[in-house]
Design a protein around this motif. Structure first.
Motif, PDB file in Angstrom:
ATOM      1  N   VAL A 150       0.843  -1.202   0.000  1.00 58.97           N
ATOM      2  CA  VAL A 150       0.000   0.000   0.000  1.00 58.97           C
ATOM      3  C   VAL A 150       0.878   1.252   0.000  1.00 58.97           C
ATOM      4  O   VAL A 150       0.622   2.209  -0.735  1.00 58.97           O
ATOM      5  CB  VAL A 150      -0.969   0.000   1.200  1.00 58.97           C
ATOM      6  CG1 VAL A 150      -1.657   1.342   1.354  1.00 58.97           C
ATOM      7  CG2 VAL A 150      -1.995  -1.114   1.054  1.00 58.97           C
ATOM      8  N   GLY A 151       1.928   1.249   0.799  1.00 58.77           N
ATOM      9  CA  GLY A 151       2.844   2.384   0.835  1.00 58.77           C
ATOM     10  C   GLY A 151       3.520   2.610  -0.499  1.00 58.77           C
ATOM     11  O   GLY A 151       3.644   3.753  -0.953  1.00 58.77           O
ATOM     12  N   TYR A 152       3.936   1.538  -1.141  1.00 55.91           N
ATOM     13  CA  TYR A 152       4.593   1.638  -2.445  1.00 55.91           C
ATOM     14  C   TYR A 152       3.652   2.257  -3.473  1.00 55.91           C
ATOM     15  O   TYR A 152       4.015   3.169  -4.211  1.00 55.91           O
ATOM     16  CB  TYR A 152       5.055   0.256  -2.906  1.00 55.91           C
ATOM     17  CG  TYR A 152       5.674   0.254  -4.279  1.00 55.91           C
ATOM     18  CD1 TYR A 152       6.984   0.666  -4.463  1.00 55.91           C
ATOM     19  CD2 TYR A 152       4.940  -0.136  -5.399  1.00 55.91           C
ATOM     20  CE1 TYR A 152       7.558   0.680  -5.729  1.00 55.91           C
ATOM     21  CE2 TYR A 152       5.493  -0.131  -6.660  1.00 55.91           C
ATOM     22  CZ  TYR A 152       6.811   0.275  -6.821  1.00 55.91           C
ATOM     23  OH  TYR A 152       7.371   0.294  -8.067  1.00 55.91           O
ATOM     24  N   VAL A 153       2.425   1.772  -3.511  1.00 55.00           N
ATOM     25  CA  VAL A 153       1.438   2.282  -4.467  1.00 55.00           C
ATOM     26  C   VAL A 153       1.127   3.748  -4.155  1.00 55.00           C
ATOM     27  O   VAL A 153       1.029   4.578  -5.066  1.00 55.00           O
ATOM     28  CB  VAL A 153       0.157   1.422  -4.458  1.00 55.00           C
ATOM     29  CG1 VAL A 153      -0.954   2.075  -5.266  1.00 55.00           C
ATOM     30  CG2 VAL A 153       0.453   0.032  -4.975  1.00 55.00           C
ATOM     31  N   GLY A 169       1.429   9.190  -5.989  1.00 53.16           N
ATOM     32  CA  GLY A 169       1.434  10.551  -5.451  1.00 53.16           C
ATOM     33  C   GLY A 169       0.402  10.768  -4.365  1.00 53.16           C
ATOM     34  O   GLY A 169       0.101  11.899  -4.015  1.00 53.16           O
ATOM     35  N   GLY A 170      -0.140   9.714  -3.833  1.00 53.23           N
ATOM     36  CA  GLY A 170      -1.173   9.818  -2.807  1.00 53.23           C
ATOM     37  C   GLY A 170      -0.696  10.486  -1.533  1.00 53.23           C
ATOM     38  O   GLY A 170      -1.459  11.178  -0.866  1.00 53.23           O
ATOM     39  N   LEU A 171       0.553  10.298  -1.191  1.00 54.01           N
ATOM     40  CA  LEU A 171       1.062  10.903   0.039  1.00 54.01           C
ATOM     41  C   LEU A 171       1.142  12.421  -0.069  1.00 54.01           C
ATOM     42  O   LEU A 171       0.979  13.128   0.906  1.00 54.01           O
ATOM     43  CB  LEU A 171       2.450  10.347   0.370  1.00 54.01           C
ATOM     44  CG  LEU A 171       2.500   8.900   0.821  1.00 54.01           C
ATOM     45  CD1 LEU A 171       3.947   8.479   1.075  1.00 54.01           C
ATOM     46  CD2 LEU A 171       1.684   8.697   2.066  1.00 54.01           C
ATOM     47  N   LEU A 172       1.381  12.917  -1.247  1.00 49.99           N
ATOM     48  CA  LEU A 172       1.504  14.358  -1.428  1.00 49.99           C
ATOM     49  C   LEU A 172       0.162  15.061  -1.355  1.00 49.99           C
ATOM     50  O   LEU A 172       0.102  16.261  -1.151  1.00 49.99           O
ATOM     51  CB  LEU A 172       2.192  14.663  -2.765  1.00 49.99           C
ATOM     52  CG  LEU A 172       3.598  14.081  -2.909  1.00 49.99           C
ATOM     53  CD1 LEU A 172       4.146  14.398  -4.294  1.00 49.99           C
ATOM     54  CD2 LEU A 172       4.518  14.610  -1.838  1.00 49.99           C
ATOM     55  N   LYS A 173      -0.925  14.323  -1.519  1.00 49.34           N
ATOM     56  CA  LYS A 173      -2.261  14.912  -1.468  1.00 49.34           C
ATOM     57  C   LYS A 173      -2.845  14.860  -0.061  1.00 49.34           C
ATOM     58  O   LYS A 173      -3.899  15.411   0.183  1.00 49.34           O
ATOM     59  CB  LYS A 173      -3.182  14.180  -2.440  1.00 49.34           C
ATOM     60  CG  LYS A 173      -2.748  14.343  -3.882  1.00 49.34           C
ATOM     61  CD  LYS A 173      -3.603  13.525  -4.799  1.00 49.34           C
ATOM     62  CE  LYS A 173      -3.054  13.605  -6.212  1.00 49.34           C
ATOM     63  NZ  LYS A 173      -3.701  12.691  -7.129  1.00 49.34           N
ATOM     64  N   ASN A 174      -2.179  14.209   0.840  1.00 47.14           N
ATOM     65  CA  ASN A 174      -2.636  14.052   2.203  1.00 47.14           C
ATOM     66  C   ASN A 174      -2.593  15.409   2.908  1.00 47.14           C
ATOM     67  O   ASN A 174      -1.560  16.067   2.933  1.00 47.14           O
ATOM     68  CB  ASN A 174      -1.742  13.041   2.914  1.00 47.14           C
ATOM     69  CG  ASN A 174      -2.211  12.722   4.314  1.00 47.14           C
ATOM     70  OD1 ASN A 174      -2.909  13.505   4.950  1.00 47.14           O
ATOM     71  ND2 ASN A 174      -1.818  11.562   4.801  1.00 47.14           N
TER      72      ASN A 174
END
Length: 79
Positions: A7-10, A15-20
């Motif tokens: 999940v972390g890799y995906v 770019g999901g972490l940058l939208k958090n």
């Protein structure tokens, strides 16, 4: 690979972490701290330059000289 790692890799790849919103909060806070440090360093450098003007460069302590060396290096390199 564990499910959490996958999940972390995906999330990183997409770019999901940058939208958090929490990530944005920490990014903004880091920028504010950096700007605050720049202001404090500029004020301290101004105090040291005034001391040099009043008493001469020989009046600086080793710590003050190191600070000015580091400060000028950061300014030259755009930090």
């Amino acid at each position: 690979m564990s499910a959490g790692a996958a999940v972390g890799y995906v999330a990183v790849k997409k770019g999901g972490l940058l939208k958090n919103p929490l990530w944005s909060f920490f990014k903004q806070r880091r920028a504010e701290k950096s700007r605050k440090r720049e202001i404090q360093d500029e004020e301290y450098a101004d105090q040291l330059f005034a001391k040099i003007a009043r008493e001469g460069i020989g009046s600086l302590t080793d710590r003050e000289r190191r600070f000015l060396d580091d400060y000028s290096r950061r300014k030259r390199n755009g930090y």
